[in-house]
Design a protein around this motif. Sequence first.
Motif, PDB file in Angstrom:
ATOM      1  N   VAL A  52      47.982  42.605  40.902  1.00 54.83           N
ATOM      2  CA  VAL A  52      47.444  41.292  40.516  1.00 54.83           C
ATOM      3  C   VAL A  52      48.436  40.522  39.658  1.00 54.83           C
ATOM      4  CG1 VAL A  52      45.681  40.127  39.147  1.00 54.83           C
ATOM      5  CG2 VAL A  52      45.040  42.054  40.626  1.00 54.83           C
ATOM      6  N   ASN A  53      48.658  39.261  40.008  1.00 52.86           N
ATOM      7  CA  ASN A  53      49.350  38.342  39.119  1.00 52.86           C
ATOM      8  C   ASN A  53      48.324  37.470  38.393  1.00 52.86           C
ATOM      9  OD1 ASN A  53      51.742  37.014  38.013  1.00 52.86           O
ATOM     10  ND2 ASN A  53      51.110  35.256  39.269  1.00 52.86           N
ATOM     11  N   LYS A  54      47.597  36.624  39.138  1.00 50.48           N
ATOM     12  CA  LYS A  54      46.532  35.800  38.566  1.00 50.48           C
ATOM     13  C   LYS A  54      45.317  35.826  39.494  1.00 50.48           C
ATOM     14  CE  LYS A  54      49.457  32.583  35.958  1.00 50.48           C
ATOM     15  NZ  LYS A  54      49.798  31.163  35.690  1.00 50.48           N
ATOM     16  N   LEU A  55      44.146  35.524  38.921  1.00 54.28           N
ATOM     17  CA  LEU A  55      42.892  35.559  39.671  1.00 54.28           C
ATOM     18  C   LEU A  55      42.160  34.230  39.533  1.00 54.28           C
ATOM     19  CD1 LEU A  55      41.468  39.010  38.460  1.00 54.28           C
ATOM     20  CD2 LEU A  55      42.859  38.583  40.504  1.00 54.28           C
ATOM     21  N   ILE A  56      41.517  33.806  40.615  1.00 58.62           N
ATOM     22  CA  ILE A  56      40.615  32.653  40.581  1.00 58.62           C
ATOM     23  C   ILE A  56      39.249  33.117  41.062  1.00 58.62           C
ATOM     24  CG2 ILE A  56      40.121  30.340  41.451  1.00 58.62           C
ATOM     25  CD1 ILE A  56      43.642  31.576  41.774  1.00 58.62           C
ATOM     26  N   LEU A  57      38.232  32.870  40.226  1.00 55.09           N
ATOM     27  CA  LEU A  57      36.852  33.260  40.539  1.00 55.09           C
ATOM     28  C   LEU A  57      36.043  31.988  40.725  1.00 55.09           C
ATOM     29  CD1 LEU A  57      36.414  36.064  37.838  1.00 55.09           C
ATOM     30  CD2 LEU A  57      37.104  36.328  40.238  1.00 55.09           C
ATOM     31  N   ALA A  58      35.664  31.697  41.961  1.00 57.40           N
ATOM     32  CA  ALA A  58      35.002  30.438  42.289  1.00 57.40           C
ATOM     33  C   ALA A  58      33.549  30.684  42.684  1.00 57.40           C
ATOM     34  CB  ALA A  58      35.737  29.738  43.443  1.00 57.40           C
ATOM     35  N   GLY A  59      32.623  30.038  41.989  1.00 60.06           N
ATOM     36  CA  GLY A  59      31.213  30.119  42.355  1.00 60.06           C
ATOM     37  C   GLY A  59      30.709  31.546  42.449  1.00 60.06           C
ATOM     38  N   THR A  60      30.987  32.333  41.436  1.00 62.32           N
ATOM     39  CA  THR A  60      30.630  33.752  41.506  1.00 62.32           C
ATOM     40  C   THR A  60      30.074  34.210  40.163  1.00 62.32           C
ATOM     41  OG1 THR A  60      31.437  35.904  42.286  1.00 62.32           O
ATOM     42  CG2 THR A  60      32.912  34.652  40.849  1.00 62.32           C
ATOM     43  N   GLN A  61      29.717  35.491  40.099  1.00 64.69           N
ATOM     44  CA  GLN A  61      29.162  36.036  38.864  1.00 64.69           C
ATOM     45  C   GLN A  61      29.498  37.508  38.747  1.00 64.69           C
ATOM     46  OE1 GLN A  61      24.992  35.225  40.188  1.00 64.69           O
ATOM     47  NE2 GLN A  61      24.604  37.310  39.449  1.00 64.69           N
ATOM     48  N   SER A  62      29.277  38.043  37.566  1.00 62.03           N
ATOM     49  CA  SER A  62      29.509  39.462  37.305  1.00 62.03           C
ATOM     50  C   SER A  62      28.277  40.269  37.683  1.00 62.03           C
ATOM     51  CB  SER A  62      29.789  39.655  35.815  1.00 62.03           C
ATOM     52  OG  SER A  62      28.608  39.358  35.069  1.00 62.03           O
ATOM     53  N   GLY A  63      28.338  41.563  37.424  1.00 64.59           N
ATOM     54  CA  GLY A  63      27.120  42.363  37.442  1.00 64.59           C
ATOM     55  C   GLY A  63      26.197  41.911  36.316  1.00 64.59           C
TER      56      GLY A  63
ATOM     57  N   GLY B 249      53.090  44.830  53.441  1.00 60.14           N
ATOM     58  CA  GLY B 249      54.221  44.923  52.536  1.00 60.14           C
ATOM     59  C   GLY B 249      54.104  44.019  51.319  1.00 60.14           C
ATOM     60  N   VAL B 250      52.884  43.637  50.968  1.00 55.17           N
ATOM     61  CA  VAL B 250      52.650  42.783  49.794  1.00 55.17           C
ATOM     62  C   VAL B 250      52.308  43.674  48.606  1.00 55.17           C
ATOM     63  CG1 VAL B 250      51.193  40.992  48.779  1.00 55.17           C
ATOM     64  CG2 VAL B 250      51.868  40.852  51.203  1.00 55.17           C
ATOM     65  N   SER B 251      53.179  43.728  47.620  1.00 52.68           N
ATOM     66  CA  SER B 251      52.967  44.616  46.473  1.00 52.68           C
ATOM     67  C   SER B 251      52.283  43.921  45.309  1.00 52.68           C
ATOM     68  CB  SER B 251      54.302  45.206  46.009  1.00 52.68           C
ATOM     69  OG  SER B 251      55.196  44.169  45.648  1.00 52.68           O
ATOM     70  N   LYS B 252      52.313  42.571  45.291  1.00 54.01           N
ATOM     71  CA  LYS B 252      51.672  41.817  44.212  1.00 54.01           C
ATOM     72  C   LYS B 252      51.317  40.443  44.747  1.00 54.01           C
ATOM     73  CE  LYS B 252      51.971  41.555  39.220  1.00 54.01           C
ATOM     74  NZ  LYS B 252      52.781  41.940  38.057  1.00 54.01           N
ATOM     75  N   ALA B 253      50.193  39.896  44.250  1.00 58.06           N
ATOM     76  CA  ALA B 253      49.733  38.607  44.762  1.00 58.06           C
ATOM     77  C   ALA B 253      48.836  37.926  43.745  1.00 58.06           C
ATOM     78  CB  ALA B 253      48.978  38.801  46.082  1.00 58.06           C
ATOM     79  N   ASP B 254      48.570  36.639  43.996  1.00 54.82           N
ATOM     80  CA  ASP B 254      47.485  35.922  43.345  1.00 54.82           C
ATOM     81  C   ASP B 254      46.269  36.022  44.268  1.00 54.82           C
ATOM     82  OD1 ASP B 254      49.011  34.903  41.110  1.00 54.82           O
ATOM     83  OD2 ASP B 254      49.958  33.521  42.531  1.00 54.82           O
ATOM     84  N   PHE B 255      45.071  35.995  43.682  1.00 57.10           N
ATOM     85  CA  PHE B 255      43.853  36.162  44.473  1.00 57.10           C
ATOM     86  C   PHE B 255      42.845  35.079  44.112  1.00 57.10           C
ATOM     87  CE2 PHE B 255      45.781  40.291  44.260  1.00 57.10           C
ATOM     88  CZ  PHE B 255      45.535  40.888  45.496  1.00 57.10           C
TER      89      PHE B 255
END
Length: 284
Positions: A120-131, A93-99
């Motif tokens: 999505v509300n806000k995003l945190i990308l830790a130690g990662t990369q794109s394509g 039942g979670v319609s929106k969140a931070d990730f």
Amino acid sequence: MTILQTAVTNFVSVDGLKLAYRRFGERSSLPLVYVNHLRGSMDTLDPLLFNSIARSREIIVYDSIGIGHSEGSVPESISEMASVLVKLLAALGVSKADFIGFSMGGAVVQTIGFDYPQIVNKLILAGTQSGIGEGVALPPREVLESAGANNNQPPTEDDMMNLFFYPSETSLALGHAWYQRIHERKVEGEGRKGYLVGAGAQSQLAAIFKFATDTCNFDRLADIKAPVLVTNGHTDIMSPTANSFVLQQRIANAQLHLYPDAGHGHLFQVPELYAKQLELFLSN
């Protein structure tokens, strides 16, 4: 307040499979959903980091299909992993969140930003990369081989020190303290589910490779409209730190924070500081 070491393991059905999750922390208008790294399960999470975050907001952690306490076989694509998470949240039942996504989890969170912006509300990308794309650096071959080596056996403490922490006395000391903390959870009647091994680990590696070599995933960074915090250690050998700068440059509303004397596992090296900086980003 419920803490990570004792949070109840609950289950929900997704595509006919039982998925395990834990939900704890101070009630907040939006939960923070954590997406884990290669081979990680809920039982390998850092209680100091998550309990520090939980003082100000609710957290949802989970084992995706085929991992830890959950049923099924691990998907071989990041997009499938993202779809599983979206279905899990719908079932809760979670319609929106931070990730927040760490390492492989960061690829899942990027995909959530591309394909499911409505949740999505806000995003945190830790130690990662794109394509792969302009400016993206691949990790050295020996690091890739080390990360996937012996995937029929769980990684040792030395393996994790080499992959997650900077080879300085201070960083390694904090790394060894982290390794002790991730074994703190002991719930009566619940067996520990540690690092993923075997076919499941191979499937995750295949999913990471597909994501990283798809240039569309680089181009789609421009589709992420939510506010983003990118974090890393100053010398990440698993997802080279330069890639964090690329993410910050390619995502329209992104900021970057790098931690000194730290590597891939920067968020576990300074968990209380990380939690404070995370809260500053999420609350503004």
